[in-house]
Structures are given as C-alpha cells and as structure tokens.
Design a protein around this motif. Structure first.
Motif, short mmCIF file in Angstrom:
data_model
loop_
_atom_site.label_atom_id
_atom_site.label_comp_id
_atom_site.label_asym_id
_atom_site.label_seq_id
_atom_site.Cartn_x
_atom_site.Cartn_y
_atom_site.Cartn_z
N PHE A 131 0.39 -5.94 5.20
CA PHE A 131 1.82 -5.90 5.53
C PHE A 131 2.42 -4.52 5.30
CE2 PHE A 131 1.10 -10.36 4.29
CZ PHE A 131 1.56 -10.99 5.43
N HIS A 132 3.18 -4.07 6.29
CA HIS A 132 3.91 -2.79 6.18
C HIS A 132 5.31 -2.98 6.72
CE1 HIS A 132 0.48 -0.13 5.18
NE2 HIS A 132 -0.19 -1.18 5.64
N THR A 133 6.15 -1.95 6.51
CA THR A 133 7.49 -1.98 7.10
C THR A 133 7.83 -0.63 7.69
OG1 THR A 133 8.55 -1.36 5.01
CG2 THR A 133 8.43 -3.71 5.52
N ASN A 134 8.74 -0.69 8.66
CA ASN A 134 9.43 0.48 9.16
C ASN A 134 10.84 0.45 8.61
OD1 ASN A 134 8.18 2.25 11.42
ND2 ASN A 134 7.32 0.21 11.63
N GLN B 151 0.86 -1.19 0.00
CA GLN B 151 0.00 0.00 0.00
C GLN B 151 0.89 1.24 0.00
OE1 GLN B 151 -3.94 0.21 1.42
NE2 GLN B 151 -3.40 -1.07 3.18
N HIS B 152 2.05 1.10 0.64
CA HIS B 152 3.07 2.15 0.63
C HIS B 152 4.22 1.64 -0.26
CE1 HIS B 152 1.15 3.14 4.71
NE2 HIS B 152 0.62 3.88 3.75
N GLY B 153 4.60 2.46 -1.24
CA GLY B 153 5.33 1.94 -2.39
C GLY B 153 6.75 1.47 -2.17
N THR B 154 7.33 1.65 -0.98
CA THR B 154 8.68 1.14 -0.75
C THR B 154 8.70 -0.04 0.21
OG1 THR B 154 9.10 2.65 1.10
CG2 THR B 154 9.69 3.44 -1.10
N GLU B 155 7.50 -0.51 0.64
CA GLU B 155 7.43 -1.53 1.69
C GLU B 155 7.30 -2.91 1.05
OE1 GLU B 155 4.55 -0.15 4.56
OE2 GLU B 155 5.53 1.80 4.69
N ILE B 156 8.42 -3.35 0.44
CA ILE B 156 8.41 -4.50 -0.45
C ILE B 156 8.43 -5.84 0.29
CG2 ILE B 156 9.45 -3.23 -2.36
CD1 ILE B 156 12.16 -4.30 -1.55
ZN LIG Z 1 3.19 1.26 5.46
#
Ligand SMILES: [Zn+2]
Length: 325
Positions: free
Chosen positions: A138-141, A52-57
């Motif tokens: 799924f997301h990332t920090n 959903q956020h373009g760098t959170e691969i």
């Molecule tokens: Zn995110």
C-alpha cells in the motif's frame, strides 16, 4: 497451532511478533512489527505491507480494518501484515530513511550487511516476502489524485496472476514494464515477482491523512483480492464511487516545474488531456505567470503531487499524467 518466523501463531487470532533488524544508538532494538492471522482452514498466505514510505499511513489503517473484518472461522490461509515497514521513516515523518537517505521500496532484496534501509529490506524479504503466496503493497499520493493499482507486465505466470489480482482489487490499472518504468525498480513487488509470487502496488490518497473514502476503497479492494485467492467467501465487489479509468495506463509521465512559484491546477484527476495542453500554471507570489506546464503526451491526469506544499521550486514535481503505449 501455526508458526511464523519461528514464533507460534495460534489459529483464529492475531499474533504480533517483532522482526529483529538491529539496534539503535541507545542499544534499544530496531524491529519491524508483524501481525499474523491464521485462518481455520488451509489456504494461501497473503502479505499486506504499509508504510514503506513513512508518511503513507493509509495502508496501516486498511490493514487494521481488514484484520478486524476478517472472521478466522471463514478464513482459508493466513494474513501476514506489516503495518509499519520502515519504522525509522515513520518516526521521522519522512518518505525515506533519514539516516542513509534510501528509499526502502527501491532496494529489494536488500542486503544483510548493508546500510539500515538495506537491512530493513533484507528482513522483510527473507521473512515476509518469501513466506507469501501473494502480496499487496500500500502507498499513497498527495491529494488530489486518482486511485490506481500497479502490476508489472512480464511473460511469466506470476505477472499474469498479478494482473488478475489488480483487476479484482478494482481501480484504474497501471500496467508497467520494468524495462520502461525505470523509476519503479527494486521494489518489494519486483522481489516477489522474481520469486514467482504475484504482487500489486496500490496507490491511494493521501500522504499524512486518514481519509475515510480511500480507506474503504482499500479495504474493499483487499477483500476482493482475498476473494479472488479463495481466502474468504463472496463475490468481488465493484469499487463504486471511486473514479476509475478502466483502460488504465502504461506510463506515469512525471512533469517537473521549470520555474518556482505557486502551482495552479487546471484539470481534475481522471480528466483527459491532449498533447500540448496546459495542465498547470506556476505563478510567482507577486502574481506573475512564471510557467505554463504543458502535457507532452495524450492521456489523463493521475495526480497533482505536492509533497510538502503547493508552492514549488524549479525541479519539483507538478503533475503526473498517465499515458498508454
Ligand atoms: Zn509510497
């Protein structure tokens, strides 16, 4: 033979379909790819969403490995996976959609006649979220950070079920209330909860990087949720090796720099902090101490975010600190 969004999806193998959203300047279609794996036995539909956020691969690779490891012979129900929820942000290496500046995971349930991000949300909501019995987003920090799982605490059965699924996933639990955690509203999981569907948001590491450790944590957690839902056989496995704070937190205190410079991290993710403790220093490039960042709460370090660089200007995030009410 099953079908999803009107497309036949044969049992026992992954079918790719493309959700139509609109078209680009050159007339080429703007679509969201969706992977559907129907199992041989009836059961729930689990929706997996990444990017959903373009760098959170990281979530995209977790989806690939989960589909790879799932034997349809032993799968009860369906996996519906969205490996690239926001193709425009992904192509731009951006968290948000460059064209309208919107954050996809804040605009649910979207708008069929709105700007492009609102239309992406609408397509995902009407086709994928509505079809689901449970959702993992799924997301990332950025690194360094703990891994955690967010569930919303509300007086509903779907909220209670979400907390159970978060527990099955097996990381530090973030138990948020929508009224207090105002930065995380309008999310895909919120939209699912409003439909009576349980959902969790998983935060792993790291932006722009495929790290083997967090990916295996994500695959194990997803399979744990599938076990808790009765989709695959086996017992929930502990997340050995992933630092976990079992009591979790209710608030993410996001501290910003008052002055610019290079950020020095004085603690580690998971380390406890007390009120007033200095958790980071900002030093100018010529070596002067520009700021000591103190924790306003007692809790523990969630992450030291650095979305572009460990150099910050006034107003950039420096540290996220977890606390409990
Ligand atoms: Zn995110």
């Amino acid at each position: 033979m099953h079908e999803f969004a009107g497309i036949p999806c044969p049992v026992g193998r992954v079918t790719r379909l493309d959700l139509p959203v609109g078209s680009r300047e050159d007339g080429s279609p703007l679509e969201i790819p969706v992977l559907v794996l129907p199992g041989l036995r009836p059961g729930p539909t689990l929706l997996l969403v990444a990017l959903q956020h373009g760098t959170e691969i990281t979530g995209t690779e977790i989806i690939r490995q989960v589909l790879d490891q799932t034997d349809p012979e032993h799968l009860a129900g369906h996996i519906v996976a969205v490996p690239v929820a926001n193709p425009l942000a992904y192509l731009a290496h951006s968290q948000t959609t460059p064209r309208d500046g919107l954050n996809l995971n804040r605009v649910y349930p979207g708008n069929a006649t709105g700007s492009i991000t609102q239309r992406l949300a609408h397509a995902l909501y009407t086709t994928c979220v509505r079809a689901a019995d449970a959702v993992i987003d799924f997301h990332t920090n950025s690194f360094p950070a703990l891994h955690w799982v967010i569930a919303k605490v509300e007086d509903t059965p779907q909220s209670a079920r979400s907390l159970e699924l978060a527990s099955a996933f097996g990381l530090t639990p973030g138990r948020y209330s929508r009224s207090r955690e105002r930065q995380l509203v309008g999310t895909l999981v919120d939209a699912a909860l409003d439909l009576g569907i349980p959902g969790i948001l998983v935060e792993l590491t790291a932006h722009t990087m495929l790290l083997a450790g967090p990916i295996s944590v994500g695959v194990r957690g997803t399979r744990n949720v599938m076990k808790a839902l009765g989709m695959i056989p086996g017992a929930v496995e502990p997340q050995d090796g992933a630092l976990t704070i079992p009591d979790g937190f209710t608030t993410n205190n996001r501290l910003r720099a008052g002055a610019g410079g290079l950020v020095h991290h004085l603690k580690q993710p998971g380390e406890p902090v007390v009120v007033g403790e200095v958790v980071a220093q900002v030093r100018t490039p010529t070596g002067a101490l520009a700021e000591e960042v103190r924790s306003p709460v007692a809790g523990f370090i969630l992450s030291y975010p650095r979305f572009h660089n460990q150099a910050v200007m006034t107003g950039d995030h420096v540290v996220f600190i977890a606390s409990r009410d």
